[in-house]
Design an enzyme around this catalytic site. Structure first.
Site, short mmCIF file in Angstrom:
data_model
loop_
_atom_site.label_atom_id
_atom_site.label_comp_id
_atom_site.label_asym_id
_atom_site.label_seq_id
_atom_site.Cartn_x
_atom_site.Cartn_y
_atom_site.Cartn_z
N ARG A 46 9.78 6.15 2.32
CA ARG A 46 9.31 4.85 1.83
C ARG A 46 10.42 4.03 1.19
O ARG A 46 10.42 2.80 1.29
CB ARG A 46 8.17 5.06 0.85
CG ARG A 46 6.93 5.58 1.56
CD ARG A 46 5.78 5.49 0.65
NE ARG A 46 4.57 6.00 1.25
CZ ARG A 46 3.44 6.10 0.58
NH1 ARG A 46 3.39 5.71 -0.67
NH2 ARG A 46 2.37 6.56 1.16
N ASP A 148 -5.25 -4.62 -8.34
CA ASP A 148 -4.42 -3.51 -7.89
C ASP A 148 -3.06 -3.71 -8.56
O ASP A 148 -2.74 -4.80 -9.03
CB ASP A 148 -4.27 -3.53 -6.36
CG ASP A 148 -3.89 -2.16 -5.80
OD1 ASP A 148 -4.78 -1.43 -5.33
OD2 ASP A 148 -2.69 -1.81 -5.85
C1 LIG Z 1 -5.95 4.95 -1.83
S1 LIG Z 1 -6.05 3.32 -2.45
C2 LIG Z 1 -7.77 3.20 -2.84
C3 LIG Z 1 -8.37 1.91 -2.34
C4 LIG Z 1 -9.89 1.79 -2.55
N1 LIG Z 1 -10.24 1.87 -3.94
C5 LIG Z 1 -10.63 2.83 -1.76
O1 LIG Z 1 -11.15 3.78 -2.33
O2 LIG Z 1 -10.68 2.71 -0.52
C6 LIG Z 1 -5.30 3.51 -4.07
C7 LIG Z 1 -4.86 2.19 -4.68
O3 LIG Z 1 -4.54 2.42 -6.05
C8 LIG Z 1 -3.49 1.55 -6.40
N2 LIG Z 1 -2.82 2.02 -7.62
C9 LIG Z 1 -1.97 3.07 -7.77
N3 LIG Z 1 -1.53 3.14 -9.03
C10 LIG Z 1 -2.12 2.13 -9.71
C11 LIG Z 1 -2.07 1.67 -11.06
N4 LIG Z 1 -1.32 2.26 -11.97
N5 LIG Z 1 -2.81 0.60 -11.39
C12 LIG Z 1 -3.59 -0.05 -10.47
N6 LIG Z 1 -3.67 0.33 -9.18
C13 LIG Z 1 -2.96 1.40 -8.80
C14 LIG Z 1 -2.59 1.58 -5.17
O4 LIG Z 1 -1.74 0.46 -5.12
C15 LIG Z 1 -3.60 1.63 -4.03
O5 LIG Z 1 -3.84 0.35 -3.49
#
Ligand SMILES: C[S@@+](CC[C@H](N)C(=O)[O-])C[C@H]1O[C@@H](n2cnc3c(N)ncnc32)[C@H](O)[C@@H]1O
Length: 283
Positions: A46, A148
Site C-alpha cells: 500500500r 470516516d
Molecule cells: C471495512 S470498512 C467498514 C465500512 C462499513 N462500515 C461496513 O461495515 O461496510 C472500515 C472503515 O473504517 C474506517 N476507519 C479506520 N480507522 C478509523 C478511525 N480511526 N476513525 C474513523 N474511521 C476509521 C476506514 O477508513 C474504513 O473506511
C-alpha cells in the site's frame, strides 16, 4: 531477521523490520489501527506506490519526512493508504430490517429521525440507511450523517458514483427509485439520485481523536467493521463515546465479528450485533 535486512529480495524499495515497526506505531498513534505482524506485505504494497510517486526508494526516508512534518498533508495520505475500506450496499441486511422497524416506531412528530454511519467508507452503508428511511418514513424528515477517517473514501462517497455491479443485488424497485444508470462515457456506472444524496451528509471523523465535532444524538448508529482494527481499550473508549451520542431509545449496530461483551456496561444486546443503551431509558 535483523532490522537492517530487507524483508524480501523481490521488493524494489527498501523496507526493513524497523520501518514496519515504525509504520505500525504511527498507524496506531494517528488512527488507532493495530497492524499485526502478518500485515507486513500489505503495508509494503500500500505504501510502496506512494513512495514511487514521491521518487523515494527507502521507507525510512519517507517515514523520516513524515515525522519531521507533523502538520503535513502527507499524514492523511499515509492514513488513507492504511485503511481497509471493504463495504457493500445492504451489507449485513438484518440491520436494515431492524432500522426500518425502529424508524417506523420511533420517528417523532416535528423531529428528524437521525442516523450516523460512523465508519462509512465509500458510502454504501449510509445510502442503504437513507433508502430504508425514504421507504419507511416517506415524508417524515430524516437525515443520515456519515463519517470516516479516510478522505479519499469520503470523496467517493459524496460523489455517489459506483460500478453498476455494486447494485446488482438490489431489488429492481430500489434500483429504479434511487439510482441512475450511466450512459455513454458513464456506461457501467450508476449514480445515486439527487433526492437520496441530499439526505446524506459526509464529514470526517477520526474515531480515536480526542475531540469529535458537536453532533447531538442519533436514533441509530452504525459503527460496523471498524472496531476490529482497534485494540480493546480503544474499542471500550469509543463505545462509551458512542453511548453519549445515541438517543435514549436508539439502536447501535456493530459488525458481524465485533463482540463487545466484557468491554462496556453501556449497551445491552437486542438482536444480532445490535444494541440499545443499558439502564432505565433503554429498558
Ligand atoms: C471495512 S470498512 C467498514 C465500512 C462499513 N462500515 C461496513 O461495515 O461496510 C472500515 C472503515 O473504517 C474506517 N476507519 C479506520 N480507522 C478509523 C478511525 N480511526 N476513525 C474513523 N474511521 C476509521 C476506514 O477508513 C474504513 O473506511
Amino acid at each position: 531477521m535483523s532490522d537492517a535486512e530487507t524483508v524480501s529480495l523481490e521488493r524494489d524499495l527498501k523496507f526493513t523490520h524497523a520501518d514496519f515497526r515504525r509504520v505500525r506505531e504511527l498507524a496506531y498513534q494517528h488512527a488507532g489501527i493495530v497492524l499485526g505482524e502478518a500485515k507486513n506485505h500489505m503495508v509494503y504494497a500500500r505504501l510502496a506506490k506512494r513512495l514511487r510517486t514521491l521518487g523515494l526508494y527507502r521507507f525510512s526516508d519517507y517515514l523520516d519526512e513524515l515525522v519531521s512534518a507533523p502538520q503535513s498533508a502527507e499524514w492523511q495520505v499515509f492514513v488513507n493508504a492504511l485503511t481497509t475500506n471493504l463495504t457493500a450496499f445492504f451489507r449485513e441486511p438484518h440491520h436494515f430490517d431492524m432500522l426500518a422497524e425502529h424508524a417506523a416506531r420511533h420517528a417523532r412528530p416535528g423531529q428528524a429521525y437521525r442516523v450516523w454511519s460512523a465508519a462509512s467508507s465509500s458510502g454504501e452503508e449510509a445510502y442503504s440507511a437513507a433508502m430504508v428511511l425514504s421507504e419507511t418514513l416517506a415524508e417524515h424528515r430524516h437525515e443520515v450523517w456519515a463519517s470516516d477517517i479516510d478522505t479519499q473514501m469520503l470523496e467517493t462517497a459524496a460523489r455517489g458514483v459506483y460500478p453498476l455491479e455494486k447494485i446488482e443485488g438490489l431489488p429492481p424497485t430500489r434500483r429504479q427509485r434511487f439510482f441512475l444508470k450511466g450512459v455513454g462515457r458513464q456506461h457501467g456506472l450508476t449514480r445515486v439520485k439527487g433526492e437520496l444524496a441530499a439526505r446524506v451528509h459526509f464529514f470526517q471523523i477520526n474515531l480515536v481523536a480526542a475531540d469529535w465535532p458537536a453532533m447531538g444524538r442519533y436514533d441509530a448508529i452504525f459503527c460496523r467493521n471498524v472496531m476490529i482494527y482497534f485494540d480493546k481499550p480503544t474499542q471500550a473508549a469509543i463505545l462509551e463515546r458512542l453511548a453519549a451520542h445515541l438517543a435514549p431509545d436508539g439502536l447501535l449496530f456493530l459488525g458481524h465479528s465485533e463482540n463487545i461483551q466484557h468491554l462496556t456496561q453501556a449497551f445491552v444486546p437486542v438482536g444480532r450485533t445490535s444494541y440499545r443503551l443499558a439502564g432505565p431509558t433503554g429498558s
